[in-house]
Motif scaffolding. Structure first.
Motif, mmCIF file in Angstrom:
data_model
loop_
_atom_site.group_PDB
_atom_site.id
_atom_site.type_symbol
_atom_site.label_atom_id
_atom_site.label_comp_id
_atom_site.label_asym_id
_atom_site.label_seq_id
_atom_site.Cartn_x
_atom_site.Cartn_y
_atom_site.Cartn_z
ATOM 1 N N MET A 33 0.803 -1.211 0.000
ATOM 2 C CA MET A 33 0.000 0.000 0.000
ATOM 3 C C MET A 33 0.841 1.267 0.000
ATOM 4 N N ARG A 34 2.146 1.118 0.087
ATOM 5 C CA ARG A 34 3.035 2.270 0.026
ATOM 6 C C ARG A 34 3.828 2.316 -1.258
ATOM 7 N N ALA A 35 3.490 1.436 -2.183
ATOM 8 C CA ALA A 35 4.112 1.417 -3.504
ATOM 9 C C ALA A 35 3.018 1.341 -4.567
ATOM 10 N N GLY A 36 3.254 1.982 -5.674
ATOM 11 C CA GLY A 36 2.272 1.961 -6.750
ATOM 12 C C GLY A 36 2.253 0.642 -7.479
ATOM 13 N N THR A 37 1.107 0.311 -8.056
ATOM 14 C CA THR A 37 0.994 -0.941 -8.801
ATOM 15 C C THR A 37 1.975 -0.964 -9.964
ATOM 16 N N ALA A 38 2.557 -2.132 -10.202
ATOM 17 C CA ALA A 38 3.571 -2.283 -11.242
ATOM 18 C C ALA A 38 3.023 -2.974 -12.480
ATOM 19 N N LEU A 39 1.705 -2.962 -12.658
ATOM 20 C CA LEU A 39 1.109 -3.650 -13.801
ATOM 21 C C LEU A 39 1.623 -3.069 -15.109
ATOM 22 N N GLN A 40 2.043 -3.968 -16.012
ATOM 23 C CA GLN A 40 2.598 -3.580 -17.303
ATOM 24 C C GLN A 40 1.836 -4.284 -18.418
ATOM 25 N N PRO A 41 1.801 -3.691 -19.621
ATOM 26 C CA PRO A 41 1.140 -4.362 -20.753
ATOM 27 C C PRO A 41 1.828 -5.687 -21.063
ATOM 28 N N PRO A 42 1.091 -6.784 -21.139
ATOM 29 C CA PRO A 42 1.709 -8.080 -21.461
ATOM 30 C C PRO A 42 2.074 -8.159 -22.941
ATOM 31 N N TYR A 43 2.947 -9.116 -23.264
ATOM 32 C CA TYR A 43 3.346 -9.302 -24.650
ATOM 33 C C TYR A 43 2.237 -9.952 -25.473
ATOM 34 N N GLY A 44 1.384 -10.691 -24.824
ATOM 35 C CA GLY A 44 0.294 -11.370 -25.516
ATOM 36 C C GLY A 44 -0.583 -12.086 -24.510
ATOM 37 N N TYR A 45 -1.608 -12.749 -25.018
ATOM 38 C CA TYR A 45 -2.566 -13.429 -24.148
ATOM 39 C C TYR A 45 -2.727 -14.867 -24.625
ATOM 40 N N ALA A 46 -2.195 -15.789 -23.834
ATOM 41 C CA ALA A 46 -2.353 -17.196 -24.166
ATOM 42 C C ALA A 46 -3.809 -17.601 -23.975
ATOM 43 N N GLN A 81 7.648 -5.236 -6.379
ATOM 44 C CA GLN A 81 6.610 -4.238 -6.588
ATOM 45 C C GLN A 81 5.250 -4.925 -6.599
ATOM 46 N N PRO A 82 4.227 -4.260 -6.086
ATOM 47 C CA PRO A 82 2.912 -4.900 -6.027
ATOM 48 C C PRO A 82 2.147 -4.797 -7.341
ATOM 49 N N VAL A 83 1.363 -5.816 -7.611
ATOM 50 C CA VAL A 83 0.321 -5.764 -8.642
ATOM 51 C C VAL A 83 -0.990 -6.003 -7.914
ATOM 52 N N LYS A 84 -1.958 -5.113 -8.119
ATOM 53 C CA LYS A 84 -3.172 -5.119 -7.318
ATOM 54 C C LYS A 84 -4.402 -5.267 -8.206
ATOM 55 N N ILE A 85 -5.394 -5.982 -7.695
ATOM 56 C CA ILE A 85 -6.724 -5.967 -8.303
ATOM 57 C C ILE A 85 -7.726 -5.653 -7.191
ATOM 58 N N GLY A 86 -8.729 -4.854 -7.522
ATOM 59 C CA GLY A 86 -9.768 -4.546 -6.554
ATOM 60 C C GLY A 86 -10.793 -5.662 -6.489
ATOM 61 N N LEU A 87 -11.418 -5.794 -5.346
ATOM 62 C CA LEU A 87 -12.429 -6.827 -5.137
ATOM 63 C C LEU A 87 -13.793 -6.183 -4.946
ATOM 64 N N THR A 88 -14.768 -6.729 -5.631
ATOM 65 C CA THR A 88 -16.143 -6.283 -5.484
ATOM 66 C C THR A 88 -17.042 -7.507 -5.558
ATOM 67 N N THR A 136 -11.357 0.242 0.318
ATOM 68 C CA THR A 136 -11.435 -0.684 -0.822
ATOM 69 C C THR A 136 -10.502 -1.866 -0.603
ATOM 70 N N PRO A 137 -11.013 -3.096 -0.686
ATOM 71 C CA PRO A 137 -10.140 -4.263 -0.518
ATOM 72 C C PRO A 137 -9.439 -4.618 -1.828
ATOM 73 N N TYR A 138 -8.178 -4.951 -1.722
ATOM 74 C CA TYR A 138 -7.381 -5.372 -2.864
ATOM 75 C C TYR A 138 -6.868 -6.785 -2.640
ATOM 76 N N LEU A 139 -6.686 -7.497 -3.731
ATOM 77 C CA LEU A 139 -5.932 -8.741 -3.735
ATOM 78 C C LEU A 139 -4.606 -8.416 -4.408
ATOM 79 N N VAL A 140 -3.502 -8.825 -3.789
ATOM 80 C CA VAL A 140 -2.178 -8.358 -4.222
ATOM 81 C C VAL A 140 -1.213 -9.525 -4.349
ATOM 82 N N ARG A 141 -0.315 -9.417 -5.313
ATOM 83 C CA ARG A 141 0.893 -10.245 -5.363
ATOM 84 C C ARG A 141 2.072 -9.310 -5.583
ATOM 85 N N MET A 142 3.169 -9.587 -4.896
ATOM 86 C CA MET A 142 4.396 -8.825 -5.084
ATOM 87 C C MET A 142 5.187 -9.461 -6.217
#
Length: 246
Positions: A108-121, A182-189, A166-172
């Motif tokens: 929660m003290r670092a911004g999400t590191a989500l990056q565009p993937p090279y493709g989608y299997a 760095q965290p990658v976060k998704i919100g939960l609803t 807001t609850p997040y599910l996270v993986r570092m």
């Protein structure tokens, strides 16, 4: 320190590296693919320490036979303070105490590191399909959920809660080691448990939703998951996610 002390410290470092590499402890520090290099480094340090100790033993034997040089006399005449041995304490901590993996406080003290993937299997057949959090986040945001349409997914991560509630599910995610995690976060609803404990691991099942937000730390993208079921999960063998840079 004299050479005998240097050899002892070097041996402790080598043993600590071997201990970490031969157990799961190394996963708290570096990515899984670095295990062979860690074992090689530990072996090299241990061999160097033993060779140094053997050399010093032979020199001591020569001294006993009257072959001690003037330099050796000076070396034994000036001893370093015993306080220098306190430098060894962190090594024992490495061997005896396993540090916890980075969790919600760091996330929660670092911004999400989500990056565009090279493709989608193509996702395998059968629902819910197990998918990594990083993979889901990339498909949900950059592919606008097209490859997730009509599918139910199952994701594992640890819980983090924003100041807004807001609850997040996270993986570092790792590049190399825990220092650059760095965290990658998704919100939960949706069907979210009424009580969420930060750092608790959850296995959630759900579907893609177009809801998204921006990370207040770095304005990075955070997609959401429409949760249909959530249950506690054990801490995984490797708490870090390396799939984002494979």
């Amino acid at each position: 320190m004299n050479r005998q002390a240097q050899a002892a410290v070097l041996l402790l470092i080598g043993v600590a590296l071997l201990h970490a590499g031969l157990t799961d402890l190394y996963l708290r520090y570096v990515k899984g693919g670095l295990r062979p290099l860690l074992l090689m480094a530990g072996t090299l340090l241990a061999v160097t320490a033993l060779a140094t100790a053997w050399y010093e033993w032979r020199r001591a034997r020569r001294k006993e036979r009257g072959a001690c040089t003037g330099d050796e006399t000076r070396e034994h005449a000036h001893r370093e303070p015993l306080m220098s041995w306190l430098l060894v304490l962190p090594l024992f901590a490495l061997i005896l105490v396993a540090p916890p993996a980075l969790g919600s406080y760091s996330a929660m003290r670092a911004g999400t590191a989500l990056q565009p993937p090279y493709g989608y299997a193509k996702l395998p057949t059968g629902d819910p399909v197990p998918i990594s959090l990083v993979d889901y986040a990339g498909r949900a945001f950059y592919d606008h959920g097209h490859s997730l349409e009509g599918r139910s997914v199952r994701i594992t991560g640890f819980v983090a809660v924003a100041r807004s509630g807001t609850p997040y599910l996270v993986r570092m995610a790792l590049n190399c080691c825990a220092a650059d995690a760095q965290p990658v976060k998704i919100g939960l609803t949706g069907n979210i448990p009424p009580v969420l404990q930060p750092n608790a691991w959850l296995e959630v099942t759900g579907r893609y939703t177009a809801q998204r937000t921006r990370d207040p730390v770095n304005n990075g993208p955070i997609p959401f998951l429409q949760v249909t079921e959530a249950r506690p999960a054990p801490t995984p063998h490797d708490p870090y996610d390396e799939t984002w840079n494979n």
